[in-house]
Enzyme design. Structure first.
Site, short mmCIF file in Angstrom:
data_model
loop_
_atom_site.label_atom_id
_atom_site.label_comp_id
_atom_site.label_asym_id
_atom_site.label_seq_id
_atom_site.Cartn_x
_atom_site.Cartn_y
_atom_site.Cartn_z
N HIS A 18 0.86 -1.19 0.00
CA HIS A 18 0.00 0.00 0.00
C HIS A 18 0.89 1.23 0.00
O HIS A 18 2.12 1.13 -0.12
CB HIS A 18 -0.95 -0.03 1.20
CG HIS A 18 -0.27 -0.21 2.53
ND1 HIS A 18 0.45 0.79 3.13
CD2 HIS A 18 -0.16 -1.28 3.35
CE1 HIS A 18 0.94 0.35 4.28
NE2 HIS A 18 0.59 -0.91 4.43
N HIS A 21 4.20 1.44 1.89
CA HIS A 21 5.37 0.79 1.28
C HIS A 21 5.94 1.64 0.14
O HIS A 21 7.14 1.74 -0.04
CB HIS A 21 4.99 -0.59 0.75
CG HIS A 21 4.44 -1.50 1.81
ND1 HIS A 21 3.13 -1.90 1.82
CD2 HIS A 21 5.02 -2.02 2.91
CE1 HIS A 21 2.93 -2.67 2.88
NE2 HIS A 21 4.06 -2.76 3.56
N CYS A 137 7.24 -13.66 17.03
CA CYS A 137 6.11 -13.03 16.32
C CYS A 137 6.34 -13.19 14.82
O CYS A 137 7.32 -12.67 14.27
CB CYS A 137 5.99 -11.55 16.67
SG CYS A 137 4.81 -10.70 15.59
N CYS A 140 6.24 -9.77 12.83
CA CYS A 140 7.47 -8.96 12.92
C CYS A 140 8.67 -9.76 12.45
O CYS A 140 9.75 -9.21 12.28
CB CYS A 140 7.77 -8.54 14.35
SG CYS A 140 6.55 -7.54 15.15
N CYS A 157 1.57 -10.03 20.30
CA CYS A 157 2.57 -9.03 19.93
C CYS A 157 2.03 -7.63 20.21
O CYS A 157 0.89 -7.33 19.86
CB CYS A 157 2.89 -9.20 18.45
SG CYS A 157 3.85 -7.83 17.79
N HIS A 160 1.64 -5.96 16.54
CA HIS A 160 0.62 -6.47 15.61
C HIS A 160 -0.63 -7.02 16.28
O HIS A 160 -1.60 -7.36 15.59
CB HIS A 160 1.24 -7.57 14.72
CG HIS A 160 2.22 -7.03 13.74
ND1 HIS A 160 3.56 -6.95 14.02
CD2 HIS A 160 2.05 -6.50 12.51
CE1 HIS A 160 4.18 -6.42 12.98
NE2 HIS A 160 3.29 -6.14 12.06
N LYS A 314 -1.26 4.27 12.40
CA LYS A 314 -0.36 3.82 11.34
C LYS A 314 -1.16 3.10 10.26
O LYS A 314 -2.04 2.30 10.55
CB LYS A 314 0.69 2.86 11.92
CG LYS A 314 1.64 2.34 10.87
CD LYS A 314 2.57 1.25 11.39
CE LYS A 314 3.23 0.56 10.20
NZ LYS A 314 4.01 -0.60 10.55
N LYS A 317 -2.40 -2.99 6.93
CA LYS A 317 -3.42 -3.94 6.47
C LYS A 317 -4.27 -4.39 7.65
O LYS A 317 -5.47 -4.54 7.53
CB LYS A 317 -2.74 -5.18 5.87
CG LYS A 317 -2.03 -4.91 4.59
CD LYS A 317 -2.90 -5.18 3.38
CE LYS A 317 -2.25 -4.47 2.24
NZ LYS A 317 -2.63 -4.49 0.98
N1 MSP Z 1 10.74 -7.46 5.02
C1 MSP Z 1 11.03 -6.51 6.04
C2 MSP Z 1 12.18 -5.63 5.64
C3 MSP Z 1 13.44 -6.34 5.30
S1 MSP Z 1 14.66 -5.24 4.76
C4 MSP Z 1 16.03 -6.17 4.69
C5 MSP Z 1 9.79 -5.66 6.31
N2 MSP Z 1 8.88 -5.62 5.36
S2 MSP Z 1 7.50 -4.81 5.45
O1 MSP Z 1 6.84 -5.07 4.21
O2 MSP Z 1 6.79 -5.14 6.63
O3 MSP Z 1 7.85 -3.32 5.61
C6 MSP Z 1 8.71 -2.71 4.74
C7 MSP Z 1 8.79 -1.24 4.96
O4 MSP Z 1 7.51 -0.64 4.74
C8 MSP Z 1 9.24 -0.82 6.35
O5 MSP Z 1 10.26 0.13 6.23
C9 MSP Z 1 8.05 -0.16 6.93
O6 MSP Z 1 8.42 0.88 7.74
C10 MSP Z 1 7.35 0.36 5.68
N3 MSP Z 1 5.98 0.66 5.97
C11 MSP Z 1 4.93 -0.19 6.16
N4 MSP Z 1 3.84 0.55 6.52
C12 MSP Z 1 4.16 1.85 6.55
C13 MSP Z 1 3.49 3.05 6.79
N5 MSP Z 1 2.23 3.09 7.15
N6 MSP Z 1 4.20 4.22 6.64
C14 MSP Z 1 5.50 4.25 6.22
N7 MSP Z 1 6.16 3.13 6.00
C15 MSP Z 1 5.55 1.94 6.22
O7 MSP Z 1 9.74 -5.04 7.35
#
Ligand code: MSP
Length: 680
Positions: A18, A21, A137, A140, A157, A160, A314, A317
């Site tokens: 979303h 990301h 978890c 995480c 957690c 989450h 935040k 999903k």
């Molecule tokens: N797979 C791990 C990262 C491994 S890096 C070697 C992971 N993945 S994640 O899909 O959960 O998150 C990836 C990134 O998306 C993180 O930096 C996280 O902060 C970012 N975000 C997820 N939701 C977010 C928001 N609502 N706002 C800003 N960034 C967000 O963690």
């Protein structure tokens, strides 16, 4: 060699991305473009983290294999990165890294072996085998200590709110507890290693509090979807060990072919951009692994804040408050979204995202601000002429002549102003203070607007004696636009190119180093291009209502619940009213995309009738057509047929609709039921 390497985190392939990301990608893309603009050879990595229990479970739930799950998420990622101009084809990322790539297996195994051979600063083995007992978890992908979970049976957690898994098994450990001092020495000697400073302080106090050894493997019998530990395949590597290493394997660590194609030696160390929620993994574990393996540490780790919804929660999903990418790309220009993310979010802090705010900013800063400056300047150039140069061409800036007319008394002000603003812009940009950099750029928009309003070119045009002054005013506006399109290119590539082209300039502003801009280099007499609105005004009411009404052909036949508790009988229907809706069980026989309609799927549905029904459903952005075949669905069978994109739709697929953008989830059955059965 002058090179630069920037990375985003690699995203879990368990669910579709979303805006949260995409945000990091937009920032990384902006940084990469600004480096390239200055002639620095740049490598930009993004990608997916495809191993671990998280993905295994998501796949199981969706009836896919883990690899199919990863492929499905990646195909959506690729579609979205293309729609947002972030892929290679649009000058964005250089690699979409996947941890299931064979060269990554090779590189990680090499990295593990190096750590395994290493001694810690205290002379112990960096990796040892032991027994892990504790809570894990899956969401995480992290072990949780007592202060990190909510007690219960099982505990949940704190991040989450999901149940934790009990782990009690043989495991390899990384002797993190021996690296505290070495890490603190790094943080101390390199104040820019972790940014922003407040986050660095959090990391430092965490490390000062004492580090525990880290379990870095799981038994294959517990987690099978992962990279085997070298020479001990009964163990699977901990997903973070595998994932973090992607940053070096992607560019050639542990694989000669990749090294030749990209070059670890050439590009490492990287600037890692991460969300603050995963800073510890990047600023503590990763440098410790690298220290053990004897690999140079990253250039810096920069943590950004979270995108939160208008209520301050935040975007995630789990909460169902995400901003979906296909909705965004349908209603807004890419540059508008990029601008908003960089201008509204103070980099490093959490930032609110709401459609209201996005539309307001787009209208005030883009449509009425930069867009208006561009169209008013170019329209006037198209219409008016100065004393020598005909209309439709960039006029002359005859400073002295202008001064003599007495109207223009501050001939250097605009040039001086923009030079100072450029320097501020670059300084803030370098410090990743994008919002402030953009403020500096917009101070130019305001300054030039004021010059136009004060000089009133429309009056000057009426007076033959004022034609030279008119030329000066218009030249300055146009020259300012040239500067702005160079400065803003990394943030708004498309709009910058459009302004550049409308100014009649050759090429693109993506190769011009903004620090080399010189006032007056816009050639006088250049024929301007076709004048077009760069940022058309957005109709807020219309867009908000379109977004809220969601997809047009999939709607729950049941009305949205009223905002307040139903207190009047008018909120109820009689059973006969409900009986008017003929709901039937159907089965999808075929499903395909409708060309040029990115939302629609064309379905053939067996309702137990002589002929299958043809039904169009606006679910293409959420469902892969081939995955729907054979699926039981609920159909409104007596809906008046209607045409969509020239195709008749003979009914409607019933789906739940949730989130601000009305994300569809098709209704289905968990038990066997014949086609055509009626729902009542
Ligand atoms: N797979 C791990 C990262 C491994 S890096 C070697 C992971 N993945 S994640 O899909 O959960 O998150 C990836 C990134 O998306 C993180 O930096 C996280 O902060 C970012 N975000 C997820 N939701 C977010 C928001 N609502 N706002 C800003 N960034 C967000 O963690």
């Amino acid at each position: 060699m002058n090179t630069f390497y920037v990375t985003t985190p690699i995203y879990y392939a368990n669910s579709l991305p979303h805006l949260g990301h995409l945000y990091t990608m937009i920032v990384a893309d902006t940084i990469a473009r600004s480096k390239r603009q200055r002639g620095i050879e740049t490598y930009f990595l993004t990608g997916t983290d495809e191993h671990g229990i998280n993905i295994e479970r998501a796949a199981q739930k969706a009836g896919r294999t883990p690899q199919e799950q990863a492929d499905y998420v990646v195909s959506y990622f690729k579609r979205m990165t293309s729609a947002f101009g972030l892929d290679t084809e649009h000058g964005g990322y250089d690699i979409f890294m996947r941890t299931t790539a064979p060269f990554h297996y090779e590189g990680v195994s090499d990295f593990w072996r190096r750590c395994e051979k290493a001694k810690t600063p205290k002379g112990n083995d960096a990796i040892y085998k032991g027994h892990y007992e504790g809570w894990f978890c899956a969401a995480c992908a992290a072990y949780k200590t007592e202060d990190e979970y909510q007690k219960g049976d099982p505990p949940t957690c704190l991040i989450h709110d999901t149940p934790l898994d009990r782990v009690s098994e043989e495991s390899y450990f990384f002797r993190l507890s021996d690296y505290g001092e070495a890490l603190l020495a790094v943080y101390e000697s390199r104040p820019d290693f972790i940014r922003p400073e407040a986050r660095a302080n959090e990391v430092i106090s965490f490390v000062r509090g004492g580090l525990q050894d880290l379990s870095i493997s799981r038994l294959r019998t517990s987690v099978s979807w992962g990279i085997p530990v070298p020479d001990d395949p009964a163990h699977t590597m901990y997903v973070w060990f595998d994932a973090l290493t992607n940053y070096i394997t992607a560019i050639g660590f542990g694989n000669e072919e990749r090294e030749r194609a990209v070059g670890f030696k050439k590009f490492w160390p990287a600037l890692h951009l991460v969300g603050k929620d995963i800073l510890r993994f990047h600023a503590v574990y990763w440098p410790a692994f690298l220290l053990a393996a004897g690999v140079e540490l990253p250039r810096a780790i920069v943590a950004h804040g979270m995108l939160v919804d208008p209520n301050g929660r935040k975007m995630s999903k789990t909460l169902g408050n995400t901003v979906e990418l296909d909705v965004l790309s349908r209603f807004f220009a890419i540059d508008t979204i990029r601008y908003f993310c960089l201008r509204e979010m103070v980099f490093g802090q959490d930032g609110r995202f709401g459609y209201d705010g996005l539309i307001d900013r787009a209208n005030s800063d883009l449509a009425s601000g930069l867009g208006n400056l561009s169209s008013r300047t170019l329209t006037m150039i198209a219409r008016y002429c100065d004393s020598r140069i005909p209309s439709g061409r960039i006029p002359e800036e005859k400073l002295l002549l202008a001064k003599r007319t007495g109207v223009d008394t501050d001939e250097t002000t605009v040039a001086g102003f923009i030079e100072t603003a450029r320097d501020q812009f670059l300084l803030h940009f370098e410090n990743l203070a994008f919002s402030r950099a953009l403020e500096a750029a917009w101070s130019v928009v305001a300054r030039v607007d004021k010059m136009i309003t004060d000089a009133k070119p429309w009056d000057l045009a009426k007076d033959e004696n004022q034609k030279q002054t008119l030329g000066v005013v218009l030249y300055r506006s146009a020259e300012s636009l040239r500067w702005l399109s160079v400065l803003l290119y990394p943030v708004m590539p498309e709009a910058s190119r459009a302004i550049w082209k409308q100014l009649g300039l050759e090429g693109v502003p993506d190769k011009i180093d903004p620090s080399t801009l010189k006032w007056g280099e816009l050639p006088e007499g250049t024929a301007i291009g076709e004048v077009q609105a760069v940022f058309p005004r957005l109709d807020k009411t219309q867009i908000l209502s379109d977004i809220r009404s969601g997809s047009e052909s999939v709607k729950s036949p049941v009305q949205e619940p009223p905002a307040s508790e139903p207190s009047e009988s008018t909120n109820f229907i009689e059973i006969d009213d409900f009986a008017k809706v003929d709901l039937r069980v159907g089965q999808v026989l075929s499903a395909e995309r409708v060309p040029k309609a990115d939302k629609l799927l064309l379905l053939k549905i067996d309702l137990g009738e002589a002929q299958p029904r043809q039904i169009l459903a606006g679910i293409a952005q959420y469902y892969e057509p081939e995955k729907l075949i054979g699926r039981k669905v609920v159909i409104v069978a007596n809906l008046k047929p209607r045409k969509l994109r020239g195709l008749e739709s003979q009914g409607m697929v019933v789906a739940a609709s949730y989130g601000e953008e009305g994300r569809p989830v098709i209704a289905t059955f968990t038990e066997d039921v014949p086609n055509g059965a009626r729902l009542k």
